[in-house]
Design an enzyme around this catalytic site. Structure first.
Site, PDB file in Angstrom:
ATOM      1  N   LYS A  25       0.911   4.132  -2.868  1.00  0.00           N
ATOM      2  CA  LYS A  25       0.550   5.503  -2.533  1.00  0.00           C
ATOM      3  C   LYS A  25       1.721   6.466  -2.756  1.00  0.00           C
ATOM      4  O   LYS A  25       1.520   7.629  -3.111  1.00  0.00           O
ATOM      5  CB  LYS A  25       0.061   5.587  -1.085  1.00  0.00           C
ATOM      6  CG  LYS A  25      -1.295   4.937  -0.861  1.00  0.00           C
ATOM      7  CD  LYS A  25      -2.368   5.535  -1.747  1.00  0.00           C
ATOM      8  CE  LYS A  25      -3.771   5.136  -1.348  1.00  0.00           C
ATOM      9  NZ  LYS A  25      -4.797   5.663  -2.284  1.00  0.00           N
ATOM     10  N   TYR A  56       0.836  -1.211   0.000  1.00  0.00           N
ATOM     11  CA  TYR A  56       0.000   0.000   0.000  1.00  0.00           C
ATOM     12  C   TYR A  56       0.867   1.255   0.000  1.00  0.00           C
ATOM     13  O   TYR A  56       0.600   2.213  -0.737  1.00  0.00           O
ATOM     14  CB  TYR A  56      -0.896  -0.047   1.238  1.00  0.00           C
ATOM     15  CG  TYR A  56      -1.817   1.136   1.424  1.00  0.00           C
ATOM     16  CD1 TYR A  56      -2.937   1.315   0.620  1.00  0.00           C
ATOM     17  CD2 TYR A  56      -1.582   2.053   2.442  1.00  0.00           C
ATOM     18  CE1 TYR A  56      -3.791   2.385   0.825  1.00  0.00           C
ATOM     19  CE2 TYR A  56      -2.429   3.125   2.652  1.00  0.00           C
ATOM     20  CZ  TYR A  56      -3.536   3.279   1.840  1.00  0.00           C
ATOM     21  OH  TYR A  56      -4.377   4.349   2.048  1.00  0.00           O
TER      22      TYR A  56
END
Length: 289
Positions: A163, A159
């Site tokens: 991001k 993640y």
């Protein structure tokens, strides 16, 4: 503020996306509520309609170009034009790095990174072609990064990598598309959503009384402003937002440096690094450390 503008919001069936959709509609925008859960998208559209707003539900796949094209086509059919895309949809597959499966990695990259690519690619081409044809463009790409992508987060390497990639993508989009009247900015929101409640339920718990700093509705005003024509002078920025706070992120930049003017030996390189580390501003701590 957004009267006559059309915005596509992904992952808008709940949480932050729902809050964004309601806020944009309240400011006069036509809203395409995209969510893989058709019933969730329908429910948000019903809320908007009940408040007198204009919205369309859509459940097409943002991670495929054909799905993204159908979303754009539906928006054009309903509202005539698209002015803003808010790339908000996301998933979590949290595990320590060495415990991640290939699928854990691929799913997060597909939804976050490719999901940010498809709609923006289709709309970016449309806006470029319109600008070259002489049309005045005031288009907005609003991406979603995260504190995990800006500082890193233990147990979220997939993640965080996605991001962080989105933050860098935003910088390039802003640099390349500005000539066509398109701005690109990103937001690292902090709010109570299904994702944050699963990751840190005690932290985001609503207070029994007083200001609810973790309410998703608190982040929406910044999104609406960024999606309006009033934000034309702001591009290539990453903002953090929680409660009543907005901060501008200060990303990677060239810091302290030394130059021998000739090839270094390994020992010289090590000594130079030690000196530079004394001058460097310490990085923010990785989340979870």
């Amino acid at each position: 503020m957004c009267e006559g503008r059309t915005v596509i919001i992904t992952g808008a069936g709940g949480g932050l996306g729902r809050a964004y959709a309601l806020a944009f509609a309240a400011e006069g925008a036509g809203v395409v509520v995209n969510d893989i859960r058709q019933e969730a998208a329908d429910a948000v559209v019903a809320e908007i309609a009940a408040a007198g707003g204009k919205a369309l539900a859509n459940a097409d796949d943002i991670t495929r170009m054909d799905g993204a094209q159908r979303i754009v086509d539906a928006a054009l059919a309903a509202f005539g034009e698209v002015h803003v895309v808010v790339n908000n949809a996301g998933i979590l597959r949290d595990r320590m790095f060495i415990s991640l499966s290939e699928d854990d990695w691929d799913q997060v990259m597909r939804v976050h990174l490719k999901g940010h690519f498809c709609l923006a690619s289709i709309l970016g081409k449309r806006w470029r072609d319109q600008a070259k044809a002489g049309k005045r463009i005031a288009a907005r790409i609003i991406n979603t990064s995260s504190g995990a992508g800006l500082q890193g987060s233990v147990g979220q390497s997939n993640y965080a990598a996605a991001k962080g990639g989105i933050a860098a993508l935003t910088l390039v989009q802003a640099a390349e598309l500005g000539r066509y009247g398109v701005t690109a900015n990103a937001l690292a929101p902090a709010a109570r959503t299904a994702m944050t409640e699963s990751a840190m339920p005690d932290v985001v718990k609503a207070p029994e009384s007083g200001f609810d700093a973790w309410a998703a509705e608190n982040v929406a005003p910044l999104l609406v402003w960024l999606g309006s024509e009033a934000s034309s002078h702001v591009s290539g920025q990453v903002f953090e937002s929680q409660g009543g706070r907005i901060s501008v992120c200060d990303g990677w930049r060239t810091g302290p440096q030394q130059d021998k003017g000739a090839r270094l030996t390994p020992a010289e390189a090590g000594a130079m690094v030690d000196e530079l580390m004394k001058q460097a501003v310490p990085a923010q701590k990785v989340w979870g450390t």
